[in-house]
Design an enzyme around this catalytic site. Structure first.
Site, PDB file in Angstrom:
ATOM      1  CB  ALA A  66      -0.883  -0.018   1.235  1.00  0.00           C
ATOM      2  N   GLY A 109       0.666  -5.063   0.981  1.00  0.00           N
ATOM      3  CA  GLY A 109      -0.546  -5.157   0.164  1.00  0.00           C
ATOM      4  C   GLY A 109      -0.281  -5.797  -1.197  1.00  0.00           C
ATOM      5  CD  GLU A 112      -2.001  -7.747   3.063  1.00  0.00           C
ATOM      6  OE1 GLU A 112      -1.675  -6.574   2.748  1.00  0.00           O
ATOM      7  OE2 GLU A 112      -2.549  -8.025   4.133  1.00  0.00           O
ATOM      8  CD  GLU A 132       1.864  -5.563   5.674  1.00  0.00           C
ATOM      9  OE1 GLU A 132       2.669  -6.472   6.006  1.00  0.00           O
ATOM     10  OE2 GLU A 132       1.004  -5.718   4.786  1.00  0.00           O
TER      11      GLU A 132
HETATM   12  N1  CO8 Z   1       4.560   3.212  -0.675  1.00  0.00           N
HETATM   13  C1  CO8 Z   1       4.952   4.382  -1.228  1.00  0.00           C
HETATM   14  N2  CO8 Z   1       6.105   4.518  -1.939  1.00  0.00           N
HETATM   15  C2  CO8 Z   1       6.883   3.425  -2.084  1.00  0.00           C
HETATM   16  C3  CO8 Z   1       6.534   2.173  -1.524  1.00  0.00           C
HETATM   17  C4  CO8 Z   1       5.301   2.092  -0.806  1.00  0.00           C
HETATM   18  N3  CO8 Z   1       4.859   0.938  -0.280  1.00  0.00           N
HETATM   19  N4  CO8 Z   1       7.501   1.286  -1.820  1.00  0.00           N
HETATM   20  C5  CO8 Z   1       8.412   1.951  -2.533  1.00  0.00           C
HETATM   21  N5  CO8 Z   1       8.056   3.247  -2.700  1.00  0.00           N
HETATM   22  C6  CO8 Z   1       8.766   4.311  -3.413  1.00  0.00           C
HETATM   23  C7  CO8 Z   1       9.978   4.793  -2.622  1.00  0.00           C
HETATM   24  O1  CO8 Z   1       9.574   5.737  -1.643  1.00  0.00           O
HETATM   25  C8  CO8 Z   1      10.811   5.398  -3.716  1.00  0.00           C
HETATM   26  O2  CO8 Z   1      10.279   6.657  -4.049  1.00  0.00           O
HETATM   27  P1  CO8 Z   1      11.250   7.948  -4.149  1.00  0.00           P
HETATM   28  O3  CO8 Z   1      12.148   7.642  -5.324  1.00  0.00           O
HETATM   29  O4  CO8 Z   1      10.301   9.071  -4.391  1.00  0.00           O
HETATM   30  O5  CO8 Z   1      12.001   8.019  -2.872  1.00  0.00           O
HETATM   31  C9  CO8 Z   1      10.566   4.467  -4.896  1.00  0.00           C
HETATM   32  O6  CO8 Z   1       9.340   3.785  -4.603  1.00  0.00           O
HETATM   33  C10 CO8 Z   1      11.652   3.417  -5.086  1.00  0.00           C
HETATM   34  O7  CO8 Z   1      11.828   2.731  -3.850  1.00  0.00           O
HETATM   35  P2  CO8 Z   1      13.232   2.578  -3.112  1.00  0.00           P
HETATM   36  O8  CO8 Z   1      14.136   3.712  -3.443  1.00  0.00           O
HETATM   37  O9  CO8 Z   1      12.946   2.337  -1.659  1.00  0.00           O
HETATM   38  O10 CO8 Z   1      13.793   1.255  -3.812  1.00  0.00           O
HETATM   39  P3  CO8 Z   1      14.788   0.189  -3.180  1.00  0.00           P
HETATM   40  O11 CO8 Z   1      15.164  -0.720  -4.299  1.00  0.00           O
HETATM   41  O12 CO8 Z   1      15.879   0.859  -2.432  1.00  0.00           O
HETATM   42  O13 CO8 Z   1      13.916  -0.636  -2.116  1.00  0.00           O
HETATM   43  C11 CO8 Z   1      11.960  -1.815  -1.327  1.00  0.00           C
HETATM   44  C12 CO8 Z   1      12.849  -1.430  -2.542  1.00  0.00           C
HETATM   45  C13 CO8 Z   1      12.753  -2.752  -0.403  1.00  0.00           C
HETATM   46  C14 CO8 Z   1      10.759  -2.544  -1.889  1.00  0.00           C
HETATM   47  C15 CO8 Z   1      11.544  -0.547  -0.553  1.00  0.00           C
HETATM   48  O14 CO8 Z   1      11.025   0.395  -1.471  1.00  0.00           O
HETATM   49  C16 CO8 Z   1      10.510  -0.795   0.497  1.00  0.00           C
HETATM   50  O15 CO8 Z   1      10.850  -1.300   1.565  1.00  0.00           O
HETATM   51  N6  CO8 Z   1       9.247  -0.385   0.235  1.00  0.00           N
HETATM   52  C17 CO8 Z   1       8.189  -0.460   1.216  1.00  0.00           C
HETATM   53  C18 CO8 Z   1       7.709  -1.877   1.365  1.00  0.00           C
HETATM   54  C19 CO8 Z   1       6.643  -1.927   2.427  1.00  0.00           C
HETATM   55  O16 CO8 Z   1       6.855  -1.633   3.574  1.00  0.00           O
HETATM   56  N7  CO8 Z   1       5.432  -2.339   2.021  1.00  0.00           N
HETATM   57  C20 CO8 Z   1       4.308  -2.466   2.919  1.00  0.00           C
HETATM   58  C21 CO8 Z   1       3.510  -1.205   2.914  1.00  0.00           C
HETATM   59  S1  CO8 Z   1       2.209  -1.240   4.113  1.00  0.00           S
HETATM   60  C22 CO8 Z   1       1.014  -2.195   3.385  1.00  0.00           C
HETATM   61  O17 CO8 Z   1       1.159  -2.669   2.300  1.00  0.00           O
HETATM   62  C23 CO8 Z   1      -0.251  -2.412   4.163  1.00  0.00           C
HETATM   63  C24 CO8 Z   1      -1.303  -3.128   3.318  1.00  0.00           C
HETATM   64  C25 CO8 Z   1      -2.624  -3.158   4.005  1.00  0.00           C
HETATM   65  C26 CO8 Z   1      -3.366  -1.862   3.880  1.00  0.00           C
HETATM   66  C27 CO8 Z   1      -4.782  -2.098   4.317  1.00  0.00           C
HETATM   67  C28 CO8 Z   1      -5.465  -0.797   4.717  1.00  0.00           C
HETATM   68  C29 CO8 Z   1      -6.824  -1.077   5.334  1.00  0.00           C
END
Ligand code: CO8
Length: 258
Positions: A66, A109, A112, A132
């Protein structure tokens, strides 16, 4: 024909291809993506020319979860009153088979969402996880239920409590994915599986999806009864007659989805 901003949609030969298209944010699932995916799968459900869909992501992620930037300022009442992310139920309710072609990160997500699909075909470069916990929250799009049902408590707890990512080989070993394929062949393999499925009768595909889905919800005796009723019901279709006649006559069936 609708146009979408965060996804692309095309369909040919009874197969729809939907691609989440926010590669700059690793296909993070914001509300717009959710609305567009829910909308397009509603169209797919209604379109008699589509038997099966493939869902994938543009770039190096299927979906990295998400959209954290969108969620970060939300309060409890914002989330609760808007039933934040509730629309994903509409995608999960699609009655035709959906194959997730997981090309890279499927996190939070994103994992999921893949698990809401009926088959997961993963590139050998795919990574799965429920990270998460690292954000001070938990899975919220069905992960605690679907992951536990898919891989059992030991692996689900490991993934949900530590937030660690698993690679495609481990995902295959623990039964999270249907198949792992070479990265460069992912879309060919996913489309080939879709083509095989698209050759069958839509009523029987829908019945098959429904009964396997119910298998996860019902006690065994109820599930067996449910399966039997659907199976018996298919004898009201012309395609049952055609499929079985074709076998007896040693020819290919010509299904009409009737
Ligand atoms: N949300 C928003 N932006 C994201 C996300 C995300 N989940 N993942 C990556 N991005 C963005 C980064 O912020 C970055 O943007 P910017 O260039 O503007 O800084 C761009 O994508 C590229 O990402 P990275 O530079 O971080 O790339 P890396 O190769 O260094 O890392 C990763 C890749 C490991 C995948 C890293 O991006 C990461 O850890 N992302 C987050 C993963 C995460 O925590 N996901 C879970 C999110 S919470 C969730 O999904 C809850 C679901 C349930 C919701 C239900 C609601 C009721």
């Amino acid at each position: 024909m609708n146009t979408y901003d965060t996804i692309t949609f095309e369909h040919n030969d009874r197969i729809a291809l939907v691609t989440i298209n926010r590669p700059e944010s690793l296909n993070a699932l914001n509300q717009e993506v959710m609305s567009e995916v829910a909308h397009v799968f509603g169209e797919i459900d209604r379109n008699k020319d589509i038997a099966v869909s493939v869902l994938t992501g543009e770039g190096r992620a299927f979906a990295a979860g998400a959209d954290i930037k969108e969620m970060q300022p939300q309060s409890f009442s914002d989330m609760y009153v808007d039933d934040f992310f509730g629309l994903w139920d509409r995608f999960a309710a699609c009655r035709k088979p959906v194959i997730a072609a997981v090309n890279g990160f499927a996190l939070g997500g994103g994992c999921e969402l893949a698990m809401m699909c009926d088959m997961i075909i993963a590139s050998e470069k795919a990574k799965f996880g429920q990270p998460e916990i690292k954000l001070g929250v938990t899975p919220g799009m069905g992960g605690s239920i679907r992951l536990t049902k898919a891989v059992g408590k030991a692996k689900a707890m490991d993934m949900v409590l530590t937030g660690r990512m698993i690679d495609a080989a481990e995902a295959d070993r623990i039964g999270l994915v249907s198949r792992v394929v070479e990265h460069d062949k992912l879309m060919d393999e996913a489309m080939a599986a879709a083509k095989e499925i698209a050759g069958f009768s839509i009523p029987s595909l829908m019945a098959a999806k429904e009964m396997v889905g119910r298998a996860l919800e019902l006690p065994t005796t109820e599930g067996v009864k449910f399966e039997r009723r659907l199976f018996q019901g298919l004898f009201g279709t012309a395609d049952q007659k055609e499929g079985m006649s074709a076998f007896v006559e040693k020819r290919a069936p010509d299904f009409k989805d009737k």
